[in-house]
Design a protein around this motif. Structure first.
Motif, PDB file in Angstrom:
ATOM      1  N   CYS A  24       9.014  27.377 -33.586  1.00  0.00           N
ATOM      2  CA  CYS A  24       8.422  26.500 -34.850  1.00  0.00           C
ATOM      3  C   CYS A  24       8.503  27.487 -36.073  1.00  0.00           C
ATOM      4  O   CYS A  24       8.842  28.534 -36.177  1.00  0.00           O
ATOM      5  CB  CYS A  24       6.838  26.530 -34.581  1.00  0.00           C
ATOM      6  N   ARG A  25       8.311  26.715 -37.156  1.00  0.00           N
ATOM      7  CA  ARG A  25       8.359  27.322 -38.480  1.00  0.00           C
ATOM      8  C   ARG A  25       7.045  26.672 -39.017  1.00  0.00           C
ATOM      9  O   ARG A  25       6.054  26.102 -38.600  1.00  0.00           O
ATOM     10  CB  ARG A  25       9.467  26.562 -39.455  1.00  0.00           C
ATOM     11  N   LEU A  26       6.497  27.337 -40.255  1.00  0.00           N
ATOM     12  CA  LEU A  26       5.543  26.968 -40.960  1.00  0.00           C
ATOM     13  C   LEU A  26       5.667  25.755 -41.924  1.00  0.00           C
ATOM     14  O   LEU A  26       6.596  25.704 -42.526  1.00  0.00           O
ATOM     15  CB  LEU A  26       4.775  28.303 -41.633  1.00  0.00           C
ATOM     16  N   ARG A  27       4.471  25.094 -41.795  1.00  0.00           N
ATOM     17  CA  ARG A  27       4.594  23.866 -42.833  1.00  0.00           C
ATOM     18  C   ARG A  27       4.314  24.153 -44.457  1.00  0.00           C
ATOM     19  O   ARG A  27       3.113  24.801 -44.473  1.00  0.00           O
ATOM     20  CB  ARG A  27       3.811  22.747 -42.439  1.00  0.00           C
ATOM     21  N   GLY A  28       5.102  23.893 -45.362  1.00  0.00           N
ATOM     22  CA  GLY A  28       4.667  23.841 -46.759  1.00  0.00           C
ATOM     23  C   GLY A  28       3.711  24.833 -47.237  1.00  0.00           C
ATOM     24  O   GLY A  28       4.246  26.247 -46.884  1.00  0.00           O
ATOM     25  N   ARG A  29       2.790  24.604 -47.931  1.00  0.00           N
ATOM     26  CA  ARG A  29       1.911  25.680 -48.504  1.00  0.00           C
ATOM     27  C   ARG A  29       1.313  26.411 -47.270  1.00  0.00           C
ATOM     28  O   ARG A  29       0.909  27.820 -47.662  1.00  0.00           O
ATOM     29  CB  ARG A  29       0.723  24.819 -49.141  1.00  0.00           C
ATOM     30  N   PHE A  30       0.905  26.208 -46.204  1.00  0.00           N
ATOM     31  CA  PHE A  30       0.558  26.833 -45.259  1.00  0.00           C
ATOM     32  C   PHE A  30       1.312  28.234 -44.993  1.00  0.00           C
ATOM     33  O   PHE A  30       1.317  29.200 -44.492  1.00  0.00           O
ATOM     34  CB  PHE A  30       0.532  26.143 -43.795  1.00  0.00           C
ATOM     35  N   ARG A  31       2.814  27.938 -45.075  1.00  0.00           N
ATOM     36  CA  ARG A  31       3.849  28.959 -45.178  1.00  0.00           C
ATOM     37  C   ARG A  31       3.527  30.194 -45.890  1.00  0.00           C
ATOM     38  O   ARG A  31       3.635  31.337 -45.581  1.00  0.00           O
ATOM     39  CB  ARG A  31       5.162  28.567 -45.223  1.00  0.00           C
ATOM     40  N   ARG A  32       3.029  29.969 -47.273  1.00  0.00           N
ATOM     41  CA  ARG A  32       2.710  31.039 -48.246  1.00  0.00           C
ATOM     42  C   ARG A  32       1.507  31.841 -47.938  1.00  0.00           C
ATOM     43  O   ARG A  32       1.245  33.069 -48.368  1.00  0.00           O
ATOM     44  CB  ARG A  32       2.857  30.351 -49.599  1.00  0.00           C
ATOM     45  N   GLU A  33       0.487  30.981 -47.134  1.00  0.00           N
ATOM     46  CA  GLU A  33      -0.752  31.607 -46.958  1.00  0.00           C
ATOM     47  C   GLU A  33      -0.987  32.355 -45.630  1.00  0.00           C
ATOM     48  O   GLU A  33      -1.831  33.249 -45.514  1.00  0.00           O
ATOM     49  CB  GLU A  33      -1.862  30.606 -47.297  1.00  0.00           C
ATOM     50  N   ALA A  34      -0.309  31.925 -44.624  1.00  0.00           N
ATOM     51  CA  ALA A  34      -0.767  32.412 -43.150  1.00  0.00           C
ATOM     52  C   ALA A  34      -0.025  33.623 -43.028  1.00  0.00           C
ATOM     53  O   ALA A  34       0.954  34.041 -43.518  1.00  0.00           O
ATOM     54  CB  ALA A  34      -0.138  31.239 -42.281  1.00  0.00           C
ATOM     55  N   ASP A  35      -0.713  34.520 -42.108  1.00  0.00           N
ATOM     56  CA  ASP A  35      -0.286  35.447 -41.534  1.00  0.00           C
ATOM     57  C   ASP A  35      -0.469  35.472 -40.134  1.00  0.00           C
ATOM     58  O   ASP A  35      -1.838  36.052 -39.728  1.00  0.00           O
ATOM     59  CB  ASP A  35      -1.097  36.701 -42.274  1.00  0.00           C
ATOM     60  N   LEU A  36       0.185  34.828 -39.244  1.00  0.00           N
ATOM     61  CA  LEU A  36       0.037  34.494 -37.875  1.00  0.00           C
ATOM     62  C   LEU A  36       0.157  35.812 -37.018  1.00  0.00           C
ATOM     63  O   LEU A  36       1.204  36.633 -37.254  1.00  0.00           O
ATOM     64  CB  LEU A  36       0.718  33.257 -37.559  1.00  0.00           C
ATOM     65  N   LEU A  37      -0.557  36.092 -36.019  1.00  0.00           N
ATOM     66  CA  LEU A  37      -0.357  37.119 -34.949  1.00  0.00           C
ATOM     67  C   LEU A  37      -0.333  36.399 -33.621  1.00  0.00           C
ATOM     68  O   LEU A  37      -0.916  35.480 -33.494  1.00  0.00           O
ATOM     69  CB  LEU A  37      -1.653  38.071 -35.311  1.00  0.00           C
ATOM     70  N   PRO A  38       0.427  37.104 -32.789  1.00  0.00           N
ATOM     71  CA  PRO A  38       0.397  36.876 -31.394  1.00  0.00           C
ATOM     72  C   PRO A  38      -0.957  36.785 -30.902  1.00  0.00           C
ATOM     73  O   PRO A  38      -1.994  37.446 -31.192  1.00  0.00           O
ATOM     74  CB  PRO A  38       0.921  38.090 -30.691  1.00  0.00           C
ATOM     75  N   GLY A  39      -1.353  35.822 -29.904  1.00  0.00           N
ATOM     76  CA  GLY A  39      -2.592  35.585 -29.639  1.00  0.00           C
ATOM     77  C   GLY A  39      -3.315  34.030 -30.588  1.00  0.00           C
ATOM     78  O   GLY A  39      -4.400  33.718 -29.754  1.00  0.00           O
ATOM     79  N   ASP A  40      -3.074  34.082 -31.653  1.00  0.00           N
ATOM     80  CA  ASP A  40      -3.462  32.892 -32.422  1.00  0.00           C
ATOM     81  C   ASP A  40      -3.375  31.447 -31.895  1.00  0.00           C
ATOM     82  O   ASP A  40      -2.275  31.235 -31.370  1.00  0.00           O
ATOM     83  CB  ASP A  40      -2.574  33.003 -33.987  1.00  0.00           C
ATOM     84  N   ARG A  41      -4.588  30.822 -31.965  1.00  0.00           N
ATOM     85  CA  ARG A  41      -4.334  29.513 -31.598  1.00  0.00           C
ATOM     86  C   ARG A  41      -3.873  28.479 -32.786  1.00  0.00           C
ATOM     87  O   ARG A  41      -4.611  28.794 -33.884  1.00  0.00           O
ATOM     88  CB  ARG A  41      -5.617  28.844 -31.011  1.00  0.00           C
ATOM     89  N   VAL A  42      -2.722  27.816 -32.650  1.00  0.00           N
ATOM     90  CA  VAL A  42      -2.285  27.199 -33.821  1.00  0.00           C
ATOM     91  C   VAL A  42      -2.235  25.692 -33.479  1.00  0.00           C
ATOM     92  O   VAL A  42      -2.434  25.190 -32.143  1.00  0.00           O
ATOM     93  CB  VAL A  42      -1.042  27.545 -34.077  1.00  0.00           C
ATOM     94  N   GLU A  43      -2.353  24.815 -34.348  1.00  0.00           N
ATOM     95  CA  GLU A  43      -1.941  23.268 -34.321  1.00  0.00           C
ATOM     96  C   GLU A  43      -0.450  23.180 -34.869  1.00  0.00           C
ATOM     97  O   GLU A  43       0.029  23.448 -35.804  1.00  0.00           O
ATOM     98  CB  GLU A  43      -2.857  22.536 -35.153  1.00  0.00           C
TER      99      GLU A  43
END
Length: 288
Positions: A24-43
């Protein structure tokens, strides 16, 4: 679709959802704000075969900064009964941090097949304090099935210094992983780092484990000085039994904790580590 982030690498996020792993990649504005980690639950939304885009991050239940893993339920804290020699201050620091984060801690004493005599009493000391202990040998397989039961259906992180056999235990649990393992340095008695980044590994019996880089030091979180003793299990029942309500258990008259140390009811090394952690917390308070 909801999924769990297994790892991130080179701008890609690998998410397990619906029984498969999606790139996966990150969507739009969410890409600039997100700092995802292993274990995160995502949609996520599928874009094609095996590919998708992450659109939202679900609220985290727990967060570890080092190792950086989200939503951990239990910490499998691995130490060696041989080499490298167990660093008990690091062990107590990991147990302390697990308590602060409200994560169940389970100590795995590895390399029992080559255990040194001077370390054989350690599991009993920590069992008496109230911590779950598991005796294991990645080489002989002792304790591996019990560890599998402990991990089933839960998200766990493996923590501990390099060279104690974290990757070897994971290989014993799931041989096809073939994770890199490292020998202990003959010169310094310390392990060489073999895991380069945190990632979740799905186990056949259910559940995930985070294989994480080894480390030798962890900073304590911001706490009130009066809270520190409450994260030492053997001291917590004595809080309120000292002469002074504000007792910090470092030499005050009528201190129930100091009396328990002198009576042999609290291990002296644990008390010394308490004093070290307390000093760190106080120093941080004064730096603000």
């Amino acid at each position: 679709m909801e999924g769990i982030l297994l790892r991130r690498y080179g701008g890609f996020y690998y998410v397990e959802s619906g029984g498969q792993v999606w790139t996966c990649r990150l969507r739009g504005r969410f890409r600039r704000e997100a700092d995802l980690l292993p274990g995160d639950r995502v949609e996520m939304v599928p874009l094609g075969p095996g590919e998708g885009v992450i659109e939202a991050l679900k609220p985290r239940r727990t967060l570890l900064e080092r190792p950086a893993v989200a939503n951990v339920e239990q910490a499998i804290i691995v130490f060696s009964l041989s080499t490298p020699p167990p660093d008990l201050e690091l062990l107590d620091r990991l147990l302390f941090l697990s308590g602060v984060k409200d994560i169940q801690a389970i100590i795995v004493w590895n390399k029992v097949d080559v255990a040194r005599e001077e370390y054989r009493d350690l599991p009993g000391i920590y069992r008496q304090i109230g911590y779950s202990n598991l005796i294991a040998s990645a080489r002989t397989g002792q304790g591996v099935e019990k560890l599998r039961e402990v991990l089933a259906g839960r998200l766990s992180t493996f923590a501990g210094p390099s060279g104690v056999g974290k990757s070897s235990l994971l290989n014993a649990l799931q041989p096809e992983l073939n994770l890199r393992t490292g020998e202990v340095s003959a010169k310094g008695g310390r392990g060489r780092h073999t895991t380069r980044h945190a990632e979740l590994i799905r186990l056949p019996g259910g559940g995930w484990v985070a294989d994480t880089p080894g480390f030798s030091r962890l900073d304590l979180p911001s706490l009130d000085r009066l809270e520190v003793a409450g994260y030492f299990r053997e001291m917590e029942p004595l809080i309120g039994r000292c002469r002074f309500n504000s007792c910090l258990h470092r030499g005050e008259p009528g201190c129930a904790v100091a009396a328990a140390v002198e009576a042999g009811e609290i291990a002296r090394h644990r008390y010394e580590h308490y004093l070290n952690f307390l000093a760190e917390v106080i120093a941080r308070e004064r730096s603000y």
